[in-house]
Design a protein around this motif. Structure first.
Motif: not given
Length: 296
Positions: A259-281
């Motif tokens: 569901l998370a990946r479906h929700a971020i599917r329109r963002r580019d690879a860098r943006a997806r990486a931020e949402i899935l881990g970079g920001t939390a890091q």
């Protein structure tokens, strides 16, 4: 972080021990369902689920519904798994002076990188807690800022204007809104207005959780529209995905990731990486540990 496969971090996970003698549940608020009653919420089981789904790191958030403000199991868990977990403790804001003292003590523990301020006990119909507007609560905000902790704010959208002054007065403080402050999914973008109104405060971040995304989907909104709306206001570097596992059980954990990946599917690879881990890091695994006494 250049690719979403680099590291997925789950920014919102709870653990509850089956050992109720050592870790009694009688201090909990019982907000929400007793998701722990099946005994499947232990640290070993929850982190095993994370490992099986290639989630590298986990932010463990105090389960206030189960334990209230008794953080012993949370702290024992991060002590056992120091490389892969971070702790967001919770303090009892009914006595802000005591909460500030408690937070000052806990802030000395390196794995404690956040504090949860819980304003939703009793549900949306309950009166707002007095600490939302009581200046004595500022001592807690000050300790969090001095210690370099991220405040995880569990509040409703209607309460956000009351909290703005405390956030605005501490420009260096990082504040993450749990579940994006529970906007009404039936209202779609209009329900997120109070959240977007905080986007001018650079220290405010959003937890884009299963609760938010599944609620939007159930109300007929594409979860990607939710992410696009929030990213337009805050940018992807201020959004962090979290599962709410195991309190949220539907979908199952692989389904939450899907569901998370479906929700971020329109963002580019860098943006997806931020949402899935970079920001939390940055929020919970890169703490600048400072002395709460000196602020240095």
């Amino acid at each position: 972080m250049t690719g979403e496969a680099a590291a997925v971090i789950d920014a919102h996970v709870h653990v509850v021990s089956p050992d109720t003698r050592r870790y009694p549940l009688d201090g909990g608020t019982r907000d929400g369902t007793d998701y722990w009653s099946d005994g499947g919420c232990s640290a070993a089981e929850v982190l095993g689920t994370q490992t099986a789904n290639d989630v590298r790191r986990t932010v463990l958030v105090q389960g206030v519904g189960a334990y209230g403000y008794d953080c012993r199991y949370l702290l024992d868990t991060v002590a056992r798994y120091p490389r892969r977990t971070a702790a967001v403790i919770a303090v009892d804001m009914s006595d802000p002076a005591a909460a500030a003292r408690c937070l000052r003590d806990h802030a000395r523990v390196p794995s404690v990188t956040g504090v949860r301020l819980f304003a939703v006990s009793g549900g949306p119909q309950a009166p707002d807690p007095t600490w939302l507007t009581d200046h004595t609560s500022h001592a807690v905000w000050d300790v969090a800022a001095e210690a370099g902790l991220t405040v995880v704010l569990t509040a409703f959208t209607r309460q956000l204007p009351l909290l703005r002054p405390a956030i605005e007065a501490r420009p260096g403080l990082r504040v993450a809104l749990d579940h994006c402050a529970f906007p009404d999914p039936r209202a779609r973008a209009a329900g997120r207005t109070a959240v977007r109104d905080l986007s001018d405060l650079p220290g405010v971040y959003l937890k884009v959780t299963t609760h938010l995304l599944a609620g939007a989907q159930a109300a007929g909104e594409d979860p990607a529209d939710v992410v696009d709306d929030l990213a337009a206001a805050f940018g992807e570097r201020r959004l962090a995905w979290g599962s709410d596992h195991p309190q949220t059980r539907t979908p199952d954990y692989p389904g939450m990731l899907a569901l998370a990946r479906h929700a971020i599917r329109r963002r580019d690879a860098r943006a997806r990486a931020e949402i899935l881990g970079g920001t939390a890091q940055r929020l919970w695994f890169a703490r600048d540990i400072r002395s709460p006494e000196s602020g240095a």
